[in-house]
Design a protein around this motif. Sequence first.
Motif, PDB file in Angstrom:
ATOM      1  N   ILE B 239     -17.898  10.449 -22.208  1.00  0.00           N
ATOM      2  CA  ILE B 239     -18.153  11.838 -21.810  1.00  0.00           C
ATOM      3  C   ILE B 239     -17.399  12.825 -22.685  1.00  0.00           C
ATOM      4  O   ILE B 239     -16.292  12.548 -23.138  1.00  0.00           O
ATOM      5  CB  ILE B 239     -17.803  12.059 -20.317  1.00  0.00           C
ATOM      6  CG1 ILE B 239     -18.412  13.367 -19.796  1.00  0.00           C
ATOM      7  CG2 ILE B 239     -16.293  12.076 -20.092  1.00  0.00           C
ATOM      8  CD1 ILE B 239     -19.180  13.211 -18.536  1.00  0.00           C
ATOM      9  N   ALA B 244     -18.317  16.990 -18.904  1.00  0.00           N
ATOM     10  CA  ALA B 244     -17.482  16.705 -17.727  1.00  0.00           C
ATOM     11  C   ALA B 244     -17.288  17.972 -16.902  1.00  0.00           C
ATOM     12  O   ALA B 244     -17.307  17.943 -15.665  1.00  0.00           O
ATOM     13  CB  ALA B 244     -16.137  16.150 -18.175  1.00  0.00           C
ATOM     14  N   SER B 381     -12.397  14.082 -20.101  1.00  0.00           N
ATOM     15  CA  SER B 381     -12.820  13.706 -18.747  1.00  0.00           C
ATOM     16  C   SER B 381     -12.032  14.470 -17.683  1.00  0.00           C
ATOM     17  O   SER B 381     -12.522  14.678 -16.577  1.00  0.00           O
ATOM     18  CB  SER B 381     -12.692  12.201 -18.535  1.00  0.00           C
ATOM     19  OG  SER B 381     -11.343  11.816 -18.530  1.00  0.00           O
ATOM     20  N   TRP B 416     -14.832   7.356 -19.665  1.00  0.00           N
ATOM     21  CA  TRP B 416     -14.506   7.996 -18.383  1.00  0.00           C
ATOM     22  C   TRP B 416     -14.773   7.009 -17.257  1.00  0.00           C
ATOM     23  O   TRP B 416     -15.903   6.537 -17.096  1.00  0.00           O
ATOM     24  CB  TRP B 416     -15.365   9.252 -18.213  1.00  0.00           C
ATOM     25  CG  TRP B 416     -15.139  10.002 -16.940  1.00  0.00           C
ATOM     26  CD1 TRP B 416     -13.961  10.154 -16.256  1.00  0.00           C
ATOM     27  CD2 TRP B 416     -16.118  10.738 -16.194  1.00  0.00           C
ATOM     28  NE1 TRP B 416     -14.143  10.936 -15.136  1.00  0.00           N
ATOM     29  CE2 TRP B 416     -15.459  11.304 -15.073  1.00  0.00           C
ATOM     30  CE3 TRP B 416     -17.480  10.989 -16.364  1.00  0.00           C
ATOM     31  CZ2 TRP B 416     -16.128  12.094 -14.134  1.00  0.00           C
ATOM     32  CZ3 TRP B 416     -18.137  11.775 -15.430  1.00  0.00           C
ATOM     33  CH2 TRP B 416     -17.466  12.323 -14.336  1.00  0.00           C
ATOM     34  N   PHE B 418     -15.657   7.064 -14.176  1.00  0.00           N
ATOM     35  CA  PHE B 418     -16.182   8.151 -13.340  1.00  0.00           C
ATOM     36  C   PHE B 418     -16.101   7.796 -11.857  1.00  0.00           C
ATOM     37  O   PHE B 418     -16.186   6.626 -11.480  1.00  0.00           O
ATOM     38  CB  PHE B 418     -17.611   8.507 -13.757  1.00  0.00           C
ATOM     39  CG  PHE B 418     -18.570   7.363 -13.731  1.00  0.00           C
ATOM     40  CD1 PHE B 418     -18.751   6.572 -14.851  1.00  0.00           C
ATOM     41  CD2 PHE B 418     -19.295   7.072 -12.595  1.00  0.00           C
ATOM     42  CE1 PHE B 418     -19.636   5.504 -14.837  1.00  0.00           C
ATOM     43  CE2 PHE B 418     -20.189   6.013 -12.567  1.00  0.00           C
ATOM     44  CZ  PHE B 418     -20.348   5.217 -13.689  1.00  0.00           C
TER      45      PHE B 418
END
Lengths: 344, 615
Positions: B239, B244, B381, B416, B418
Amino acid sequence: MEATVSIPKPLTAKDFASDQEVRWCPGCGDYSILKQVQTVMPTLGIPRENFVLISGIGCSSRFPYYMNIYGMHSIHGRATAIASGLKATRPELSVWIVTGDGDSLSIGGNHVIHILRRNFDVNIMLFNNQIYGLTKGQYSPTSEEHKVTKSTPFGSIDHPFNPAALAMGADGSFVARTMDRDPKHLQDMLKRAHAHKGTSFLEIYQNCNIFNDGAFEIYTDKGTKAEETLFMEQGKPLIFGAQKNKGIKIDGLKPVVVSLTDGYSPDDLWVHDEQDFYKAQMLTRFFDDPHGEQHLPRPFGVFYDISRPTYEDVMVQQIIEAKAKKPADLDALLAGKETWTIAE
Amino acid sequence: MNTDSVQQLDDVVIKFAGDSGDGMQLTGSQFTNNTALLGIDLSTFPDFPAEIRAPQGTLPGVSGFQLHFSSNRIYTAGDSCDVLVAMNAAALKTNLKSLKKGGAIIANADGFDVKNLRLANYPEGENPLEDGLLQDYNVHVIDITKMTREVLKDSPLGMKEKDRAKNMFVLGFLYWMYDRDMESTISFLNTKFSKAADILESNLNVLKAGYHFGETTEAFGSRYHISKARMEPGRYRSITGNTALAYGLIAASQQSGLPLFLGSYPITPASDILHELSKHKNFGVRTFQAEDEIAGISSAIGASYGGQMGITTTSGPGMALKSEAMGLAVMLEIPLLIMDIQRGGPSTGLPTKTEQSDLLQAYYGRNGECPMPVVAACTPSDCFNTVFEAFRISVQHMTPVIFLSDGYLANGAEPWHFPNSAELPKIKVNFKPARENEEELFQPYVRDENLVRAWAIPGTKGLEHRIGGLEKQHITGNVSYDPENHQLMVKIRQEKVDKIADDIPLQTIDHGPESGKVLVLGWGSTYGAIKSAVNELLADGFSVAHAHLRYLRPFPKNLGTILKNYEKVLIPEMNNGQLIKIIRDQFLTDATGYNKIMGIPMTKQELVVKIRELL
């Protein structure tokens, strides 16, 4: 037991007046406009809480404080931009903008032309007094050439804007003009502005009795009004004059004043058509110096009123379509198309 | 024949450099994705000119993409490169200084012809590839243009279009060199050119030709392999900071139930946030490309006034234009997010280069006493988490909030880990409810224990009220010119922002001892460089620690105590010393600054040198 239905009592102008003391100079044209707005709003069939008034800076922009509806007295020139964001997010609200000639045509000129082309369904009330009042008397972008003011002791060099023509140039979908001293016409125009779906641009000639007294007297004074003004009515020939004996005829590409006592009949005259872009363009260009020879009268009423999609309607439609096509899934969004996993 | 020996490496920095029309950003990001999918840690630094197409072959036209990848955890795009891909002479000249001694140069022979050498300002008759000027490096000259044309000799494409595929040759060659599978790029090309069969075919053929060239040529004895990094278990993606940030806004919108409205005017390096958010109408996101920066923020104010989350995105010059409207938002006391993706200044400055020079503008750059909370993200991120926090603070404290990022974070990429949406906190929103009994007047500036006023949105029965930029009377919100009231309101607005310190986490030490000789205090995108430098010094046994600020206004409540726990405080910034002024002002800390104002990120090595001076 009998069911009781409570019928809300109809709202009146009084319900639209706030508790704040009105602080415009005694004799200011703004008083009349305030009164007409307070009179018209209760008749529009909209709950009071759905009215919002956004203003910029200047004498006229104090307006929201005197109205008992939602209101924002914002910053100089930006009322149209703020109203755009509000209308984009809350299309169901009835959004009105109060602005002046300096606020909307000088510092805020950029936002005015852009709101007109985007066609948000809002109503712009432009109080044009051809002077800066709040800052105590400098010339404005609508002041006439050679005008002597505090900032132009040798006369203004600036060429003024013609606000209605500017609005036409920016592809405004509703362009009209009225005046503070004709309450009935003002009320009619407010109702028309409200009825129009899209950006309504209503120029209101407003007298500043302190710094520019009598700027529009020739159009409002009983002795001259009938000869100098042209009240446009949809589908009717353009006739004016105290004896209703003058008319506007198109001679080739040029409007000319003809006398109805001089061989011309109403059938020869230009018939007003609010949907005719070219005629509206021409009418907004009736902007002659009223003291000049062979000048055209100044038109009042609706120049132009057409329907085209509003920004917020198309925006909402795009969202509805996008949601139908691809329901919101936050986890799918965050993961994206390519992921990898690190094992324990 | 190729020996095909594969050598293990831990850490590599590659820089792709070429003319801005050579497709280096695409080549770099394709190699990045391929690297990410293998679970290798990475950090990128795209570095491109402000001109979309500066004259071809010239020094200002050079576009670069630096990729650092490693089997260890890494935090920066790398101080210097191991491999430099130079598509022309200008690219070599501009980037040679960042190549390590002994590093590899992969040069496109065609980019070093007489014309290109002249455009790169090499002296008449001098060619760095031939004149022994590159003795310290491992130079591989490949006739990329010629081979690309050869591969495409039967293609119906014109010469210009054929030449545009030459970045694929480089990419294919590097895939061979780093022992990669090319599937990610093949699938990318299939999607991108699904409607242009000739272009798709030419790109695929050239990509494969580059790979096969590596396989069959004898010039390159060895291939390299980088293992997976030892990262926290879980699902990852790659990312960039701007993406982000956009996702953080959408997530906060979902978790609060407040739809997003973005009013924005395009400006580098913030425009990608507008591009990204405009794709997500299915989340109810409204994006409005305004006529100017002022209309951007003004429309966002209108949206917030109406009960949605108004956002505006910009960079330094745009931020300056928004100042007056930011003041209005402070007076109105409504939620609003102002995203400043900083770039080199002043004025137009260095549009595509990174800098941290808007901190004082964010703090003080408005007329009157006009306090606003300020937060800053520290990695690409981290833009997600920090903007989520900015959103929460803005809504719960009824205040505009400034979020600071910069060009390096905006365009840089990293892996990332996430979150799952279920892990994200909810953001509570309290709209003032309608009132049937309207005996009493609604008073818009009544405050709760945090000095926060109610969010009373148009359309709510019984709450009709007027607000504006003129000074408000305490409680009633009516216009007031009363001297005592003005002083009171100025103090209240300040205290309201100060009280946010009760609602944010305490400052932590990122790495290093809780007290000791030197504290390196950073904010924003210098995080990776500081962390890497401090890690190295800690490994060497020095008494040094790193703290990084996310909350810049107000500061976490324990910051003053932390500063006193170290003999010296070093504040590195990519500006002429801004945080250091605020720290001195608030804590009287005699901190030392380290200021790099070159439009490029800090390196680990320069920080190591600077910190050692203080140890």
